[in-house]
Design an enzyme around this catalytic site. Structure first.
Site, PDB file in Angstrom:
ATOM      1  N   CYS A 153      61.190 118.359 128.229  1.00 31.14           N
ATOM      2  CA  CYS A 153      62.068 117.254 128.629  1.00 31.14           C
ATOM      3  C   CYS A 153      61.831 116.045 127.728  1.00 31.14           C
ATOM      4  O   CYS A 153      62.154 116.085 126.552  1.00 31.14           O
ATOM      5  CB  CYS A 153      61.865 116.924 130.104  1.00 31.14           C
ATOM      6  SG  CYS A 153      63.187 115.912 130.791  1.00 31.14           S
ATOM      7  N   HIS A 157      61.979 122.342 133.177  1.00 31.77           N
ATOM      8  CA  HIS A 157      60.555 122.089 133.456  1.00 31.77           C
ATOM      9  C   HIS A 157      59.815 123.322 133.975  1.00 31.77           C
ATOM     10  O   HIS A 157      59.813 123.557 135.188  1.00 31.77           O
ATOM     11  CB  HIS A 157      60.436 120.994 134.517  1.00 31.77           C
ATOM     12  CG  HIS A 157      60.831 119.644 134.035  1.00 31.77           C
ATOM     13  ND1 HIS A 157      59.928 118.737 133.545  1.00 31.77           N
ATOM     14  CD2 HIS A 157      62.036 119.026 133.985  1.00 31.77           C
ATOM     15  CE1 HIS A 157      60.558 117.616 133.213  1.00 31.77           C
ATOM     16  NE2 HIS A 157      61.834 117.769 133.470  1.00 31.77           N
ATOM     17  N   GLU A 213      56.618 123.543 134.239  1.00 34.32           N
ATOM     18  CA  GLU A 213      55.470 123.062 135.016  1.00 34.32           C
ATOM     19  C   GLU A 213      55.884 122.651 136.429  1.00 34.32           C
ATOM     20  O   GLU A 213      55.019 122.347 137.249  1.00 34.32           O
ATOM     21  CB  GLU A 213      54.776 121.912 134.275  1.00 34.32           C
ATOM     22  CG  GLU A 213      55.392 120.526 134.440  1.00 34.32           C
ATOM     23  CD  GLU A 213      56.740 120.350 133.762  1.00 34.32           C
ATOM     24  OE1 GLU A 213      57.173 121.252 133.020  1.00 34.32           O
ATOM     25  OE2 GLU A 213      57.376 119.303 133.989  1.00 34.32           O
TER      26      GLU A 213
END
Lengths: 994, 265
Positions: B95, B222, B224
């Site tokens: 990002c 994302h 994570e």
């Protein structure tokens, strides 16, 4: 010397903002333009060479793939009209501040005080037959807010020099001074002083101030430090802040004579102590998870073996009414500082929002400065930037529309954090300060913005500063400070922390100094945004993004080192003492010297009267209504109502995933687009424990009885967290009262009734807190939900909002893997309705649609509900339940439709099985009785489910089937609703366009 | 020896804690390091195997997302960074981190040039920030981080994620060198889907790219944020149907791949 760099998109690259503006101009203002392009302007107010500017244009300001730039000339000139919008002097320009940093970093130069970068934006408008009036309309009603921005409109024919907006340099032509204020004047003049300075102190309070400063012992003490019997402006302003309704909650602390509807009178001494502290204090003794309540910046409970949890909800109504974006942005960023300043200081884990405004579709007679649609978009954008840029998820929120909020909206913002259970041997929720500790301020600089009452003084002096006390927040600066403070806490670099909110340093340092009973602070050490502020302004300025610390002198060096790493401005302002004095100096001269005791406890108690009139005395009764003829059409209509329909566009613009903690999302179901009853996060990634988050609100019921309104909001908040898998063992609440003023002033004829409404609301809060054993560990009140708005004839109209309480819940979830959602999941699952459906449509969405209020407001049966919620939680914990959805606004009908289209399966329901005494289909579908859930279970689990649920009111009302239609048999035995999920969902989504 | 990961944080980077946790779950030693610690030489890039640039709003996204952090690298840490890349180490940017990488020029790193900007990530076609889950199909590439993943379900959370190459030549070269790592697809796997499946209007629905070696990787969605099965928005539905949940969230594999690569190399 300044330079003007213009940056715009290359030909062929989409200008998203420009396109959006074109749409808004057409939709909101009805003006048709061919196209809109945008150009960003950076005014560099510092001498640079042409080579340096070109270098910066290439390296910093323009993206070489998609943008072009030029300097000191116009980038694009083929438009028909141009509107350039920039900030007024003194308004925070975040992009400008960042540009300064970046230029310094790239060119390895330093900007000196007074040098800066200012940003503005040009909207280039294309279209024939557009007039200057159209441009004024577009600028005023869409592109700019005159509270904080100015603009310049030019036709294409205007010479270049006249198209450029002036740079908003701040220059305060004033030498700072502390002035004495003579209070040896008549009562009328005392009141006039209070009014002129916007002190908001009444005569009794002004007299208390005069009396204190006239005391011979006080005069003698003050003479020794160079002051005399007249208080200084700094002292008077500091007292006004410390004694403000905002800080001291004078209405909640008042002694009230309450007359009930039978004419019987009784005295209530201090609503807050009697009801809120009364119930919370009692529960704190019983419940071991309640840790710290109602004194610190937020309430604290246990979370898991490593962390405490804290949360606080605030409102930012007046600033949001003036400048919705800045108001909500400073609201959310400001409330973040409450958990950050709780106990030893927390890490932020989530925020929530509640926007109560007039209907975005309002077309009535009132002409507020900002239409509710614009206000709503402004506050939404404020929370978006505040939350997203701070790295804090905003997973939950609500909207509530009622035209009573056109006078003033209720804008709720909540923040939660986690604190290590133990910080260097001390409990994480504790604070301490020792005499000799240093007063340290960190974060942003102080300016004249954020001083209530600065308005008049600034106007008199000319247009050299924004006339507004409304600020734009700076989440970037605060996020840096947040990371810095978390590390400083873990390194044990400070002993005490609190935020600079209302009242600025006068409140934050004044409050911390209560630990040692005194302080000595040098106001000339405070870093300023620009020169020229008087000492009193520095003392009470509410400039954002600042925290105050108490630091042991031997820790200072390490703290400075850490601050440098995080690039956070940190300054020693003085020290804490045990002298008993509120002592401030400016350039070595004393400017305040008051007793701490007087500053904090000298405010006289207010006396108020309250008079309750029952709904019957107010002429409320149940309406007689014809049955609905087409139930399917009606269901679609109610689903599309602004207070029921989807606001997905709001939810999606908040980052609800950051930190990786999301478990139950705000939008759930097969297509991730139907609102969950509550959301769940796991703030500690190493633990399976979670926090379920919800809120309850329903001001419509206030019209009938604020006791039941409060009870229903309370129940809704609780029921929502139960619906996702929390249990009654550990639910903490936060109460927020937003009330029309109950003060007996001349234009407030029913003040006594509003005060009685407040008392009844408090009674409900206490009753249900104790019954459910769910304490309000934190809260806040805003007691002036009134505004004066012009109507279409240009007459002033005073608009008061409905008495409103929002309860925000935070519930411990033991194992997040057991959570459930509201969407139906498997054909064959059995559908149960839990709880009794009663003749309770007073204040309902259904009655409102039929233009009635009614009398039978929903009542919360605490005993039945408590058992039901406990038992339901047990079935969820046992894994017996596949979907749970509460019945809230719009009742059973809305709940069933949402479950069906969320799961996109068939749902076949027979209303004759609903546990109720009601005979009418409309009432069964749209009664808003509290304490109810719709639950689905797999058929195999039926026996175990029923065993646990024994003794509750419940019935099997239908079944989940394959297909995709909602099929409801009415009380007459005929199918009254048969519609596809797709059509129902479309109705629900179309109001705001998805 | 455990892989040492430098997780950059500070100045408005937001996803550093979960990124650190992701690498820890994958078996690495992950340390959060402030860029000022690198500039003052309190920490040195050369002591780490992986540089991770997490998501967030560095410098408030002011002037352009990732732009100011990119200039901070360029004018303070360019040489250590170039040496890090030349030494065959790994860089991942998610990002905002991806935005920094493209504006810094370390992606796509064509013809061994890791200094000039060839592509950009800019304002979403919708003109607004979007938080929504998207499906990605992985293309055959050398990317170290995505090996063995065919389809992945992750959240996007950005206002400036629209991928645009400098020109068609750059785009074709990306394909030719197999530097296009992931594309947005619809739930049925159809290519080049409309909004919302392509959430930002990216050219050719491109969501992630890598350099020619596959060691330098940037992606808008994302991973994570999908370390646990309970991050998946459908998890309660999956559980109701299957009576069980997968062991890990789908995003974890990205970090495991990096650690595995270092172990093998």
């Amino acid at each position: 010397m300044s330079h003007r760099i213009e940056v715009g998109f290359k030909t062929g690259v989409t200008d998203g903002l420009g396109n959006k503006m074109k749409q808004s101009i057409a939709r909101d203002l009805g003006i048709m333009v061919d196209s809109v392009r945008t150009v960003d302007i950076y005014h560099i107010d510092r001498l640079l060479s042409s080579a340096q500017i070109t270098f910066l244009g290439n390296e910093l300001f323009a993206d070489p793939i998609i943008q072009d730039f030029c300097y000191d000339r116009s980038l694009i000139t083929d438009y028909d009209w141009v509107i350039e919008v920039g900030f007024k002097p003194g308004v925070t320009d975040n992009v400008g501040k960042t540009a300064v940093r970046a230029i310094e970093d790239i060119l390895k130069i330093k900007f000196t005080p007074g040098e800066a970068v200012y940003t503005s934006r040009q909207y280039l408008i294309y279209g024939k037959n557009l007039k200057n009036d159209d441009m004024e309309n577009i600028a005023h009603n869409l592109l700019a807010n005159e509270q904080v921005q100015h603009w310049l409109i030019s036709p294409s024919s205007a010479p270049a020099a006249e198209r450029y907006l002036a740079i908003p340099r701040v220059n305060i032509p004033h030498k700072p001074v502390a002035s004495p204020i003579n209070l040896d004047v008549s009562d009328a003049e005392l009141v006039a002083i209070s009014k002129k300075r916007s002190l908001a102190l009444n005569l009794k309070e002004m007299c208390a101030v005069r009396e204190y400063f006239s005391r011979s012992d006080i005069v003698a003490q003050r003479r020794k430090v160079g002051l005399d019997k007249q208080p200084t402006d700094a002292e008077l302003e500091a007292l006004a802040q410390t004694w403000s309704e905002h800080c001291k909650h004078k209405i909640f602390s008042a002694v009230v004579t309450y007359k009930d509807d039978t004419g019987k009178e009784r005295k209530i001494n201090n609503l807050f102590a009697t009801y809120i502290k009364g119930s919370t204090g009692q529960l704190q003794k019983e419940l071991d998870w309640v840790v710290s309540t109602l004194w610190d910046n937020s309430g604290v409970m246990k979370f898991n073996q490593d962390y405490l949890f804290c949360f606080k909800c605030e409102t930012h109504n007046s600033p949001s009414n003036e400048e919705p974006y800045g108001g909500a942005l400073t609201g959310i960023v400001g409330v973040y500082r409450d958990p950050m300043g709780t106990g030893r200081g927390s890490k932020l884990i989530y925020g929530t929002y509640g926007f109560c405004t007039g209907s975005p579709f309002y077309q009535g007679d009132l002409r507020p400065k900002l239409h509710p649609r614009r206000l709503l978009e402004g506050v939404r954008k404020g929370v978006e930037d505040g939350g997203n840029k701070h790295g804090v998820p905003t997973p939950y929120g609500l909207t509530f529309f009622d035209d009573g909020y056109i006078g003033k909206p209720a804008i709720y913002v909540l923040a939660a954090g986690i604190i290590p259970d133990v910080v260097h041997g001390e409990a994480g929720y504790t604070k301490k300060v020792d005499p000799g500790d240093l007063i340290v301020m960190c974060g942003g600089k102080v300016g004249i913005d954020g001083i209530h009452g600065a308005t008049e003084s600034s106007l008199e002096a000319g247009e050299w500063i924004s006339a507004s006390h409304v600020q734009i927040g700076d989440p970037f600066t605060q996020k840096k400070m947040h990371d810095f403070l978390n590390e400083a806490r873990d390194l044990n670099l400070y002993k005490c922390i609190t935020d600079n909110g209302a009242g600025g340093l006068s409140s934050s340092v004044g409050e911390m100094a209560q630990f040692t009973n005194g302080f000595e602070m040098y106001l000339d050490k405070v870093p300023l945004k620009y020169a020229g502020l008087d000492p009193w302004q520095i003392l009470v300025s509410e400039s954002q993004e600042r925290m105050s610390l108490a630091v042991s002198p031997d820790r200072m060096e390490e703290l400075f080192k850490l601050a440098k790493k995080h690039d956070v401005e940190t300054t020693i302002l003085g020290k804490f003492t045990d002298t008993g004095k509120f002592h401030c100096l400016y350039e070595d001269k004393t400017v305040t010297y008051m007793d701490m005791e007087f500053a904090h406890h000298g405010v006289p108690q207010m006396s108020l009267e309250a008079e309750w009139r029952s709904p019957e005395q107010r002429g409320l009764k149940e309406p007689r209504l014809a049955e609905i003829t087409n139930h399917t059409a009606f269901l679609k209509k109610i689903l599309a109502r602004p207070n029921i329909c989807s606001k997905e566009y709001i939810v999606r613009q908040f980052d609800h995933e950051v930190q990786g903690t999301s478990v139950i999302k705000p939008l759930v179901g097969k297509e991730n687009d139907v609102n969950s009853d509550a959301v769940v996060v796991r703030p500690d990634l190493r633990s399976n424990a979670g926090i379920a988050i919800s809120a309850g609100i329903n001001p419509k019921y206030s019209t009938i009885d604020t006791y039941d309104m409060t009870a229903c909001a309370f129940d809704e908040a609780i029921r929502r967290v139960i619906a996702v898998g929390a249990n009654m063992k550990q639910i903490a609440l936060n109460d927020n009262f937003c009330w029309p003023s109950p003060l007996p002033v001349e234009n407030n004829p029913d003040a006594k009734y509003k005060m009685a409404q407040l008392i009844r609301a408090n009674e409900a809060l206490k009753d249900y807190s104790l019954a459910f054993k769910t304490p309000c560990i934190s809260g806040k009140d805003s007691m002036s939900m009134d505004g004066t708005v012009k109507d279409a004839q240009g007459e002033d109209r005073r608009i008061s909002a409905l008495p409103t309480v929002q309860f925000s819940a935070a519930a411990k979830v033991d194992d997040i893997n057991k959570c459930v959602t509201m969407d139906i999941k498997e054909p064959g699952d059995i559908v149960y309705l839990l709880g009794e459906t009663k003749d309770e449509l007073g204040g309902s969405e259904y009655y409102e649609m039929r233009e009635k209020i009614g009398r039978n407001v929903p009542r919360v049966d605490a005993a039945a509900s408590l058992k039901l919620y406990n038992d339901l939680a047990q079935t969820i914990d046992a894994g017996l339940v596949t979907a749970v959805h509460g019945c809230y606004k719009g009742g059973l009908g809305v709940a069933l439709a949402q479950m069906a289209f969320a799961g996109n399966l068939g749902l076949t329901i027979d209303l004759r099985r609903v546990p109720t005494n009601l005979k009418r289909t409309d009432k069964v579908l749209y009664s808003e009785s509290a304490g109810r859930f719709v639950v689905t279970i797999a058929p195999d689990n039926k026996e175990r489910f029923l065993k646990i649920m024994q003794g509750n009111v419940l019935a099997q009302i239908g079944v989940v089937v394959s297909g995709n239609r909602l099929n409801i048999t009415g009380m007459n035995g005929k199918v009254v609703i048969n519609e596809s999920n797709r059509a129902l969902k479309k109705a629900w989504q179309s109001t705001f366009g998805g | 020896m455990k892989a040492k990961v430098l997780i950059l944080y500070g100045y408005g980077i937001n996803c550093d804690n979960e990124m650190q946790y992701a690498f820890e779950l994958a078996g690495a030693d992950a340390e959060r390091v402030h860029i000022n610690q690198l500039i003052t030489n309190e920490r040195n890039l050369k002591d780490y195997h992986i540089l991770a640039l997490p998501g967030g709003f560095s410098f408030g996204d002011d002037i352009g997302a990732g732009k100011v952090l990119a200039t901070k690298f360029k004018y303070n840490l360019q040489e250590p960074l170039q040496q890090f890349i030349a030494a065959g180490k790994l860089v991942i940017g998610i990002c905002n981190g991806f935005q920094v990488m493209v504006k810094l020029g370390i992606l796509p790193g064509m013809d061994d040039d890791y200094r000039s900007q060839q592509v950009t990530l800019t304002f979403n076609e919708s003109g607004r920030f979007e938080d929504r889950w998207v499906y990605l199909d992985m293309l055959p590439s050398k990317c170290v981080f995505t090996q063995g993943i065919e389809r992945i379900y992750l959240p996007v959370r950005h206002g400036e994620g629209k991928f645009i190459p400098r020109d068609d030549g750059v785009l074709q070269k990306l394909y030719k060198n197999r530097q296009v790592v992931a594309k947005y697809v619809d739930p049925a796997g159809n290519q080049n889907p409309p909004f919302p499946w392509n959430p930002n209007g990216s050219v050719d629905s491109i969501a992630a790219i890598c350099d020619g070696t596959g060691r330098i990787f940037g992606m808008m969605p994302h991973p994570e944020a999908h370390l646990f099965p309970t991050n998946n928005p459908s998890w309660t539905r999956v559980k109701a149907t299957n009576n069980s949940l997968p062991q890990d969230g789908m995003g974890l594999q990205v970090f495991k791949n990096a650690v595995k690569y270092l172990k093998n190399s």
